[in-house]
Design a protein around this motif. Structure first.
Motif, short mmCIF file in Angstrom:
data_model
loop_
_atom_site.label_atom_id
_atom_site.label_comp_id
_atom_site.label_asym_id
_atom_site.label_seq_id
_atom_site.Cartn_x
_atom_site.Cartn_y
_atom_site.Cartn_z
N GLN A 46 0.83 -1.20 0.00
CA GLN A 46 0.00 0.00 0.00
C GLN A 46 0.87 1.25 0.00
OE1 GLN A 46 -2.69 0.76 3.43
NE2 GLN A 46 -4.33 0.69 1.92
N GLY A 47 1.96 1.20 0.75
CA GLY A 47 2.90 2.31 0.76
C GLY A 47 3.52 2.56 -0.60
N THR A 161 2.89 -1.14 19.83
CA THR A 161 3.99 -1.86 19.18
C THR A 161 3.51 -2.61 17.95
OG1 THR A 161 5.14 -2.13 21.30
CG2 THR A 161 5.81 -3.58 19.49
N ASP A 162 2.36 -3.30 18.08
CA ASP A 162 1.80 -4.05 16.95
C ASP A 162 1.44 -3.12 15.79
OD1 ASP A 162 2.07 -6.39 18.33
OD2 ASP A 162 -0.01 -6.47 19.01
N LEU A 169 5.38 0.82 10.07
CA LEU A 169 6.72 0.64 9.52
C LEU A 169 6.70 0.07 8.09
CD1 LEU A 169 8.81 -0.59 12.60
CD2 LEU A 169 8.73 1.68 11.56
N PRO A 170 5.89 -0.97 7.81
CA PRO A 170 5.83 -1.44 6.42
C PRO A 170 5.33 -0.37 5.46
CG PRO A 170 4.90 -3.08 7.90
CD PRO A 170 5.12 -1.84 8.71
N GLY A 174 7.39 1.19 2.36
CA GLY A 174 6.84 1.22 0.99
C GLY A 174 6.90 2.61 0.39
N GLN A 175 6.59 3.65 1.21
CA GLN A 175 6.66 5.02 0.73
C GLN A 175 8.10 5.41 0.37
OE1 GLN A 175 4.10 8.06 0.79
NE2 GLN A 175 3.31 6.19 -0.14
N LEU A 176 9.04 5.00 1.22
CA LEU A 176 10.45 5.33 0.96
C LEU A 176 10.97 4.65 -0.30
CD1 LEU A 176 11.91 5.15 4.60
CD2 LEU A 176 11.45 7.21 3.24
N LEU A 177 10.49 3.43 -0.56
CA LEU A 177 10.95 2.68 -1.73
C LEU A 177 10.08 2.92 -2.96
CD1 LEU A 177 11.83 -0.72 -0.02
CD2 LEU A 177 13.43 0.96 -0.96
N GLN A 178 9.07 3.79 -2.81
CA GLN A 178 8.16 4.05 -3.93
C GLN A 178 8.86 4.51 -5.20
OE1 GLN A 178 5.12 7.45 -4.36
NE2 GLN A 178 3.91 5.79 -3.45
#
Length: 318
Positions: A46-47, A161-162, A169-170, A174-178
């Motif tokens: 989704q990111g 935490t969950d 974090l995922p 995903g946004q950073l690797l978009q």
């Protein structure tokens, strides 16, 4: 006559499979680990897929975007609380929690955009609204759930935490690797769609397995399910009427009115199912997502009819 949506059919199949063959014993623990991994993968993808450019380019239409967010995260919870206050005995307490939970969820992405396109609405604005809604929902939904459901345990250290590990974090990764993976994701969107839907089906099966073991079908008879369907349908109808009124009151052009109605009335199954799995104990997660599953099917049916109406109107006016 349209063929049934394969995903909706598979969704019903997952519930029926959990009813007949619920996961038990050691297999449950293994399936929970697999489910957690699937949730992380879903939010990572989704990111990658939610484009920040779509938000930046369309935020100039701040009135439309603000109203969609207000309908999603303010109007829905207020209507849910009001319905619960007026008719607390209509549903049992756990089912009401599920209805209130769905009121706190973000809008859908794929179906909002697809139906806006069918209705000749403002597709760019719908992309922005749906994307922004889902990004905001990662942060806002848990807070709304805690406030609306009065479940302070949602904000326990373990829950935070969950949420961070499985959702936030995922998504951030995903946004950073978009920039690197977005083109790859676009080329393989059919495969990724199958992966996303398979993950949702697995989460639904796991949640309903727990619910069946806890006796969900002995607690929900035909009358209770009928009352739940009526509650979901009534909630959707109220929001559709209010968004239509708001669009007329703001004198939106028809494409923007379509975007407000079709984005402001939706609730995301793709976000809701994994969030329920994270926010609630396994023993009640199946009860919680049942109202969402029913609402998802009702909203697709009704909003498709609305989209076709606007499409026919556009053709007749052309």
């Amino acid at each position: 006559m349209r063929k049934p949506d394969p995903f909706l059919t598979a969704l019903i199949g997952a519930v029926l499979l959990a009813t007949v063959l619920p996961c038990k014993g050691n297999a449950t623990r293994v399936l929970e680990y697999v489910t957690d991994a699937c949730i992380m993968l879903m939010f990572f993808m989704q990111g990658i897929k939610l484009e920040r450019r779509a938000i930046v380019h369309n935020m100039r239409n701040w009135k439309l975007q603000g109203l969609v967010l207000a309908c999603t995260f303010l109007l829905f919870p207020l209507l849910g609380i009001t319905l619960h206050t007026l008719a607390p005995g209509l549903l049992d307490s756990t089912t009401w929690l599920g209805v209130l939970f769905l009121c706190c969820l973000p809008s859908t992405v794929q179906s909002s955009i697809a139906l806006t396109s069918l209705a000749n609405g403002n597709v760019a604005a719908s992309i922005c609204a749906a994307t922004l809604s889902n990004i905001v929902g990662i942060f806002v939904t848990p807070a709304l759930v805690s406030g609306v459901l009065h479940t302070q345990g949602v904000w326990s250290a373990q829950a935070i935490t969950d949420i961070a590990v499985q959702l936030l974090l995922p998504f951030v990764a995903g946004q950073l690797l978009q920039p690197v993976l977005h083109k790859w994701a676009h080329r393989n969107k059919k495969i990724l769609s199958i992966t996303d839907r398979s993950s949702i089906l697995l989460v639904v099966y796991t949640a309903f397995s727990h619910a069946v073991v806890e006796g969900i079908w002995s607690k929900l008879d035909f009358k209770s399910i009928a009352a739940l369907i009526a509650t979901d349908a009534g909630l959707l109808l109220l929001v559709l009427l209010i968004t239509l009124f708001l669009g007329k009151a703001c004198r939106f052009p028809t494409p923007d009115e379509v975007s407000l109605i079709l984005c402001g009335s939706k609730k995301s199954l793709a976000s809701g199912v994994p969030m329920a799995n994270v926010l609630f104990p396994a023993s009640v997660a199946g009860f919680i997502i049942l109202p969402l599953i029913l609402y998802h099917q009702i909203q697709l049916f009704v909003c498709t009819l609305i989209a076709r109406h606007y499409h026919a109107k556009h053709i007749s006016d052309a």
